[in-house]
Design a protein around this motif. Structure first.
Motif, PDB file in Angstrom:
ATOM      1  N   TYR A  60     -30.257  -9.272 -26.857  1.00 32.25           N
ATOM      2  CA  TYR A  60     -29.159  -8.320 -26.939  1.00 32.25           C
ATOM      3  C   TYR A  60     -29.676  -6.914 -26.631  1.00 32.25           C
ATOM      4  O   TYR A  60     -30.884  -6.642 -26.690  1.00 32.25           O
ATOM      5  CB  TYR A  60     -28.541  -8.334 -28.340  1.00 32.25           C
ATOM      6  CG  TYR A  60     -27.808  -9.612 -28.677  1.00 32.25           C
ATOM      7  CD1 TYR A  60     -26.446  -9.736 -28.444  1.00 32.25           C
ATOM      8  CD2 TYR A  60     -28.482 -10.694 -29.232  1.00 32.25           C
ATOM      9  CE1 TYR A  60     -25.770 -10.907 -28.759  1.00 32.25           C
ATOM     10  CE2 TYR A  60     -27.820 -11.864 -29.550  1.00 32.25           C
ATOM     11  CZ  TYR A  60     -26.464 -11.970 -29.303  1.00 32.25           C
ATOM     12  OH  TYR A  60     -25.798 -13.131 -29.610  1.00 32.25           O
ATOM     13  N   SER A  61     -28.757  -6.034 -26.359  1.00 29.74           N
ATOM     14  CA  SER A  61     -29.123  -4.634 -26.180  1.00 29.74           C
ATOM     15  C   SER A  61     -29.087  -3.926 -27.531  1.00 29.74           C
ATOM     16  O   SER A  61     -28.492  -4.417 -28.495  1.00 29.74           O
ATOM     17  CB  SER A  61     -28.143  -3.956 -25.209  1.00 29.74           C
ATOM     18  OG  SER A  61     -26.809  -4.070 -25.696  1.00 29.74           O
ATOM     19  N   GLY A  62     -29.736  -2.775 -27.609  1.00 34.29           N
ATOM     20  CA  GLY A  62     -29.743  -2.006 -28.849  1.00 34.29           C
ATOM     21  C   GLY A  62     -30.376  -2.772 -29.995  1.00 34.29           C
ATOM     22  O   GLY A  62     -31.361  -3.496 -29.823  1.00 34.29           O
ATOM     23  N   TRP A  75     -19.399  -9.006 -28.075  1.00 34.65           N
ATOM     24  CA  TRP A  75     -20.349  -8.732 -26.997  1.00 34.65           C
ATOM     25  C   TRP A  75     -19.912  -9.488 -25.746  1.00 34.65           C
ATOM     26  O   TRP A  75     -19.464 -10.633 -25.825  1.00 34.65           O
ATOM     27  CB  TRP A  75     -21.750  -9.180 -27.395  1.00 34.65           C
ATOM     28  CG  TRP A  75     -22.316  -8.512 -28.618  1.00 34.65           C
ATOM     29  CD1 TRP A  75     -21.973  -8.767 -29.921  1.00 34.65           C
ATOM     30  CD2 TRP A  75     -23.318  -7.510 -28.654  1.00 34.65           C
ATOM     31  NE1 TRP A  75     -22.705  -7.982 -30.774  1.00 34.65           N
ATOM     32  CE2 TRP A  75     -23.556  -7.196 -30.019  1.00 34.65           C
ATOM     33  CE3 TRP A  75     -24.070  -6.852 -27.682  1.00 34.65           C
ATOM     34  CZ2 TRP A  75     -24.488  -6.251 -30.423  1.00 34.65           C
ATOM     35  CZ3 TRP A  75     -25.001  -5.907 -28.074  1.00 34.65           C
ATOM     36  CH2 TRP A  75     -25.207  -5.606 -29.437  1.00 34.65           C
ATOM     37  N   LYS A 130     -27.271 -10.288 -17.007  1.00 28.82           N
ATOM     38  CA  LYS A 130     -27.339  -8.982 -17.663  1.00 28.82           C
ATOM     39  C   LYS A 130     -27.331  -9.167 -19.181  1.00 28.82           C
ATOM     40  O   LYS A 130     -26.833 -10.179 -19.686  1.00 28.82           O
ATOM     41  CB  LYS A 130     -26.154  -8.100 -17.252  1.00 28.82           C
ATOM     42  CG  LYS A 130     -26.137  -7.717 -15.793  1.00 28.82           C
ATOM     43  CD  LYS A 130     -24.935  -6.821 -15.494  1.00 28.82           C
ATOM     44  CE  LYS A 130     -24.891  -6.432 -14.025  1.00 28.82           C
ATOM     45  NZ  LYS A 130     -23.712  -5.570 -13.716  1.00 28.82           N
ATOM     46  N   LYS A 131     -27.860  -8.159 -19.873  1.00 32.51           N
ATOM     47  CA  LYS A 131     -27.819  -8.196 -21.330  1.00 32.51           C
ATOM     48  C   LYS A 131     -26.392  -7.951 -21.830  1.00 32.51           C
ATOM     49  O   LYS A 131     -25.583  -7.315 -21.143  1.00 32.51           O
ATOM     50  CB  LYS A 131     -28.747  -7.125 -21.921  1.00 32.51           C
ATOM     51  CG  LYS A 131     -30.233  -7.437 -21.790  1.00 32.51           C
ATOM     52  CD  LYS A 131     -31.058  -6.395 -22.534  1.00 32.51           C
ATOM     53  CE  LYS A 131     -32.538  -6.757 -22.492  1.00 32.51           C
ATOM     54  NZ  LYS A 131     -33.367  -5.771 -23.247  1.00 32.51           N
ATOM     55  N   THR A 184     -23.162  -6.438 -23.746  1.00 31.34           N
ATOM     56  CA  THR A 184     -22.639  -5.111 -24.072  1.00 31.34           C
ATOM     57  C   THR A 184     -21.686  -5.255 -25.267  1.00 31.34           C
ATOM     58  O   THR A 184     -20.871  -6.176 -25.308  1.00 31.34           O
ATOM     59  CB  THR A 184     -21.876  -4.511 -22.882  1.00 31.34           C
ATOM     60  OG1 THR A 184     -22.759  -4.393 -21.769  1.00 31.34           O
ATOM     61  CG2 THR A 184     -21.310  -3.148 -23.230  1.00 31.34           C
ATOM     62  N   ASN A 194     -19.666  -0.112 -25.738  1.00 31.20           N
ATOM     63  CA  ASN A 194     -20.633   0.738 -26.434  1.00 31.20           C
ATOM     64  C   ASN A 194     -19.966   1.873 -27.219  1.00 31.20           C
ATOM     65  O   ASN A 194     -20.520   2.969 -27.349  1.00 31.20           O
ATOM     66  CB  ASN A 194     -21.640   1.327 -25.432  1.00 31.20           C
ATOM     67  CG  ASN A 194     -22.447   0.250 -24.741  1.00 31.20           C
ATOM     68  OD1 ASN A 194     -22.957  -0.665 -25.377  1.00 31.20           O
ATOM     69  ND2 ASN A 194     -22.559   0.350 -23.410  1.00 31.20           N
TER      70      ASN A 194
END
Length: 475
Positions: A84-86, A125, A133-134, A136, A183
């Motif tokens: 995941y992002s973040g 997400w 892509k990861k 969002t 986001n």
């Protein structure tokens, strides 16, 4: 989520005794497709099928290696995983695919009602289905408080629908079309778009009636013509017209398929061709030796038939609303807490009674004793000879509440008419040691042990006393 129900719901198996009209689902064991052996995949809570395998996620986890989206081959082997992002998700619960088949949605919507830190927002997400892509994040919030949820569906227009995990009646929540943001720090408010009440069934599962009421997963067929909700016991399939999933869930009559092979099922998916249900279990609370099998079921093709319930007081229970219909997970938690408090009070009362009984002085005088006051020996008897002392000077003090302390059995027998020959043959008290206490005929001094091997100690760790007996208790 398995942590909400693993201990609490089992205690409420008695709820299954509620007498209500119920549906009879089609009963057929699931067909084993493959076994998931990767140790990182032990709390699976979401599943979708692809043309060449499967995509799955774990329930909430603090381990970074498990907090990913996993891609599996047709034989359930992990082929890749996406981070995941973040900071990643908080409590992922379900997966869904957009109507065009291009976008994978991950439902970060779990919110344990027992937690002291309830969520002010939830997250959805999104990422390409191929994992290029990861993910969002898109933050959302409920309009009417906080809810626990474990199921996600995508409406025909691409709008997500979150289904809450509530006993009896599940809420449907959705953001307005086109309002979701990526986001975003400030969550977008959702709207309650309806409720869904599942038919009652009698399918066996680890949690009884409650396990048949809570929605733990959802799926949409590849062509969008059908959607299904699942509980710990069954899958409920609805026909969808014009892409309106909400209308199908709130007004349709589902077909019921019993998921009898699941151990602790929370995930549901349609096969790539849309002809079968696929399930996996969240085994986080089960024995590590239990294999996590991906099962395939053939959906029922007929509407459920109602069965006549037993009558209570001459009135059919099927004509009245079951008392469990209105239960929320918080209600169940409070009921369990009340049972626990009552049990603790009963145990405490029992212990108090035992301690009080041990402290009471005997009300009857020893057999054969004459001229002594009731409840104890003659207070004028101040000293008794100690057997084996060798002279009269070897004596022991005696208080009114410690008769014959420091004496052996024979002295007690001589004082009470047993003739000094020891206790009667039919006496229940053996002459030998009891768990390391005083030896037969001994005075408890020297090397004699106390109760359970402690030297001349009182019962349960109290202060030492003569002969290894409590100071305030006669023989």
């Amino acid at each position: 989520m398995r942590r909400v129900v693993a201990c609490s719901l089992a205690a409420f198996g008695l709820v299954g005794l509620s007498l209500v009209a119920s549906a009879t689902p089609a009963l057929a064991a699931g067909k084993k497709v493959c076994t998931i052996t990767d140790s990182k995949l032990d709390e699976l809570s979401g599943l979708v099928a692809t043309s060449n395998g499967y995509i799955t996620i774990n329930d909430s986890s603090e381990q970074a290696s498990r907090k990913r989206i996993f891609y599996l081959s047709g034989k359930c082997a992990v082929t890749k995983s996406i981070q995941y992002s973040g900071a990643g998700p908080r409590d992922t619960e379900d997966l869904a695919v957009s109507p065009d088949g291009k976008t994978l949605w991950i439902a970060d919507i779990g919110d344990n009602p027992d937690s002291t830190e309830r969520r002010s927002s939830i997250g959805l997400w999104s990422m390409p289905v191929d994992g290029s892509k990861k993910p969002t994040i898109h933050r959302l919030s409920y309009p009417d408080g906080k809810h626990d949820a474990e199921a996600l569906l995508i409406n025909g227009d691409g709008t997500p629908i979150v289904i809450t995990k509530t006993g009896g009646k599940a809420g449907l929540y959705s953001p307005a079309a086109g309002t979701m943001k990526a986001n975003n720090e400030t969550p977008v408010a959702m709207t309650k778009v309806g409720d869904v009440t599942l038919p009652k069934t009698t399918t066996d599962n680890p949690f009884g009636a409650i396990g048949r009421l809570m929605v733990t997963g959802a799926a949409r067929s590849p062509d969008g013509s059908k959607v299904a909700l699942r509980t710990y016991a069954d899958a409920f399939e609805y026909d969808v017209s014009g892409g309106d999933v909400v209308k199908a869930l709130t007004g349709g009559s589902p077909r019921v398929t019993a998921l009898v092979s699941d151990q602790f099922g929370e995930a549901l998916a349609y096969s790539a061709d849309g002809k079968s249900f696929l399930t996996v279990s969240d085994l986080g609370e089960l024995d590590s030796n239990v294999a996590n099998v991906l099962y395939q079921y053939t959906p029922s093709t007929t509407a459920p038939k109602a069965t006549t319930a037993a009558t209570v007081g001459g009135e059919s229970a099927g004509n009245s609303r079951s008392w469990v219909d209105g239960l929320t997970l918080k209600d169940i938690t409070y009921m369990i807490g009340a049972v626990g408090v009552l049990g603790a009070l009963l145990v405490g009362a029992g212990v108090f009674g035992i301690l009080q009984a041990r402290r009471r002085r005997p009300s009857a005088e020893p057999a054969g004793a004459k001229g002594k006051k009731k409840g104890g020996p003659d207070p004028t008897v101040g000293r008794q000879p100690v057997p084996g002392a060798g002279n009269a000077a070897a004596t022991a003090s005696v208080g009114a509440d410690r008769p014959y302390a420091g004496s052996g059995y024979d002295d007690y027998d001589r004082q009470n008419g047993f003739g000094g020959g020891g206790r009667p043959a039919d006496d229940y008290q053996p002459a030998g040691q009891v768990y390391g206490s005083r030896p037969a005929g001994g005075s408890g001094g020297g090397g004699s042990g106390g109760v359970y091997g402690t030297p001349r100690s009182n019962v349960y760790g109290g202060p030492p006393s003569q002969n290894g007996y409590p100071d305030n208790r006669p023989y």
